[in-house]
Scaffold this motif. Structure first.
Motif, PDB file in Angstrom:
ATOM      1  N   SER A  93       0.811  -1.221   0.000  1.00 27.73           N
ATOM      2  CA  SER A  93       0.000   0.000   0.000  1.00 27.73           C
ATOM      3  C   SER A  93       0.846   1.273   0.000  1.00 27.73           C
ATOM      4  N   GLY A 110     -12.167   2.167  -6.401  1.00 37.40           N
ATOM      5  CA  GLY A 110     -11.886   0.768  -6.116  1.00 37.40           C
ATOM      6  C   GLY A 110     -10.562   0.580  -5.416  1.00 37.40           C
ATOM      7  N   LEU A 111      -9.514   1.215  -5.949  1.00 36.97           N
ATOM      8  CA  LEU A 111      -8.190   1.092  -5.332  1.00 36.97           C
ATOM      9  C   LEU A 111      -8.118   1.840  -4.008  1.00 36.97           C
ATOM     10  N   CYS A 112      -8.942   2.874  -3.841  1.00 36.92           N
ATOM     11  CA  CYS A 112      -8.977   3.578  -2.553  1.00 36.92           C
ATOM     12  C   CYS A 112      -9.379   2.616  -1.446  1.00 36.92           C
ATOM     13  N   LYS A 113     -10.441   1.844  -1.694  1.00 35.00           N
ATOM     14  CA  LYS A 113     -10.892   0.873  -0.707  1.00 35.00           C
ATOM     15  C   LYS A 113      -9.902  -0.289  -0.574  1.00 35.00           C
ATOM     16  N   LEU A 114      -9.374  -0.758  -1.709  1.00 35.58           N
ATOM     17  CA  LEU A 114      -8.457  -1.894  -1.680  1.00 35.58           C
ATOM     18  C   LEU A 114      -7.162  -1.544  -0.964  1.00 35.58           C
ATOM     19  N   VAL A 115      -6.578  -0.391  -1.306  1.00 38.47           N
ATOM     20  CA  VAL A 115      -5.319   0.025  -0.689  1.00 38.47           C
ATOM     21  C   VAL A 115      -5.519   0.311   0.788  1.00 38.47           C
ATOM     22  N   SER A 117      -7.688  -1.074   2.685  1.00 35.32           N
ATOM     23  CA  SER A 117      -7.865  -2.377   3.320  1.00 35.32           C
ATOM     24  C   SER A 117      -6.523  -3.083   3.516  1.00 35.32           C
ATOM     25  N   CYS A 118      -5.681  -3.077   2.483  1.00 33.84           N
ATOM     26  CA  CYS A 118      -4.351  -3.721   2.580  1.00 33.84           C
ATOM     27  C   CYS A 118      -3.513  -3.069   3.666  1.00 33.84           C
ATOM     28  N   ILE A 175     -12.367  -0.609   5.516  1.00 35.83           N
ATOM     29  CA  ILE A 175     -12.852  -1.189   4.263  1.00 35.83           C
ATOM     30  C   ILE A 175     -14.146  -0.519   3.822  1.00 35.83           C
ATOM     31  N   ASP A 179     -13.348   6.111   0.949  1.00 36.56           N
ATOM     32  CA  ASP A 179     -13.882   6.413  -0.375  1.00 36.56           C
ATOM     33  C   ASP A 179     -13.190   7.675  -0.885  1.00 36.56           C
ATOM     34  N   CYS A 189      -8.589  10.393  -0.552  1.00 38.45           N
ATOM     35  CA  CYS A 189      -9.014   9.029  -0.213  1.00 38.45           C
ATOM     36  C   CYS A 189      -9.052   8.956   1.306  1.00 38.45           C
TER      37      CYS A 189
END
Length: 352
Positions: A93, A110-115, A117-118, A175, A179, A189
């Motif tokens: 991240s 999408g990557l905002c939530k994924l990154v 989360s990671c 998670i 946003d 983000c």
């Protein structure tokens, strides 16, 4: 991430031309954080890129050694592999946050939530696996006979699954709430999409969760385990017990020095948010958070390497790996191999 902490005080679900939630003006105090943001843009990207590279190289080396010379039939190696995975997830991240600090969030929702989360899952699981490894060493040394039946691969796999599930549950707020939003001067983000009072409550929950659950409890467990290990070692006839005690001191001291400043700042921010003057726009804690957080990040990135190469066995594996490229190291490898075997005979229940 608290990249723009305090920049805005209320987020709306309404959208503007960008299609993202926008910041709206309410009867709240807006603190100017331009100096803090500029400080982050100037210094944090370099730290994040450096931590990412160190983690990639160091953890990659640990994975290589485990793959070539070790087996996943031991509890220690199973925990170590999980620690490496958690640190790599966290480190993945960091390049995204580096770009974010330098300019704005350019990677989409999408990557905002994924990154996010990671970052959260990797950060949480890393400290929990370090704590679990300390407890496992305590069992292996202090309760060697009674724990012999317990310390099987099934125990290691089940413990690891519990850690991962717990880390994911502890990261749900990141998670769900992360946003992309329009901050006026660029895309952010952050936690958004709900009323500010709701977000503040979750922010406070995150602060207290970090301090108590992911610092105070692990610190107490680590201190207790290594204190008992030290006492046990001092009353044995280990030939290298002084070296073992020194290594324990290094482990505990490094854990304490890297994690304590960051968590103290986290606690102070929680107290300020809960009981402080809401009109106080002091940037002191924001600067302190940027600095101390990097020590905690660095420890997360290098902890598998740190724990791995404290042991003679892994030092031997590393020299063996290097000797294939540098022939003059073969003598040292043979010497270390003999020393490692001798030590293992005299102290079969320790990893030192």
């Amino acid at each position: 991430m608290d990249n723009y902490d305090g920049l805005v005080n209320f987020f709306s679900n309404d959208s503007n031309d960008t299609g993202y939630p926008k910041v709206i003006d309410e009867n709240v105090v807006l603190c100017k954080k331009s100096d803090v943001v500029q400080f982050g843009a100037a210094f944090l990207p370099a730290f994040y890129y450096a931590n990412f590279l160190v983690s990639l190289v160091g953890n990659g080396l640990v994975l290589c050694i485990i793959y070539k010379y070790e087996k996943l039939s031991t509890v220690t190696n199973i925990f170590l592999l999980n620690l490496v995975i958690s640190d790599l997830i966290f480190a993945s991240s960091l390049p995204f946050w580096a770009v974010y600090h330098k300019s704005e969030w350019i990677f989409g929702r999408g990557l905002c939530k994924l990154v996010g989360s990671c970052y959260s899952i990797g950060f949480n699981s890393s400290i929990l696996f370090l704590t679990l490894m300390s407890f496992d060493r305590y069992l292996a040394v202090v309760h060697a006979i009674t724990a012999a039946q317990l310390r099987r691969p099934a125990y290691a796999f089940m413990s690891s699954i519990i850690i991962w599930v717990f880390s994911i549950l502890a990261s749900i707020k990141d998670i769900v709430l992360h946003d992309v939003m329009d901050g006026g001067e660029g895309l952010l983000c952050e936690m958004t999409g709900y009323h500010q009072k709701f977000l503040t409550k979750w922010e406070l929950f995150g602060y207290y969760q970090q301090f108590f659950l992911f610092f105070l409890v692990p610190l107490a467990i680590v201190l207790y385990c290594y204190t008992r290990i030290t006492i046990r070692i001092m009353f044995t006839r280990m030939r290298e017990k002084c070296r073992a005690v020194k290594l324990i001191f290094v482990i505990v001291f490094t854990f304490f020095i890297c994690w304590t400043p960051y968590n103290i700042v986290i606690l102070l921010k929680a107290i300020k948010t809960s009981f402080g003057d809401q009109n106080d726009c002091s940037n002191t804690l924001d600067y302190a958070l940027y600095v101390t957080r990097n020590f905690a990040y660095l420890y997360c990135c290098i902890s598998p390497v740190f724990y791995t190469f404290l042991g003679k066995k892994f030092q031997n594996h590393f020299l063996t790996l290097l000797s294939k490229r540098i022939p003059c190291l073969k003598i040292d490898v043979a010497r270390l191999s003999t020393t490692s075997k001798t030590t293992s005979i005299r102290s079969p229940n320790t990893d030192y």
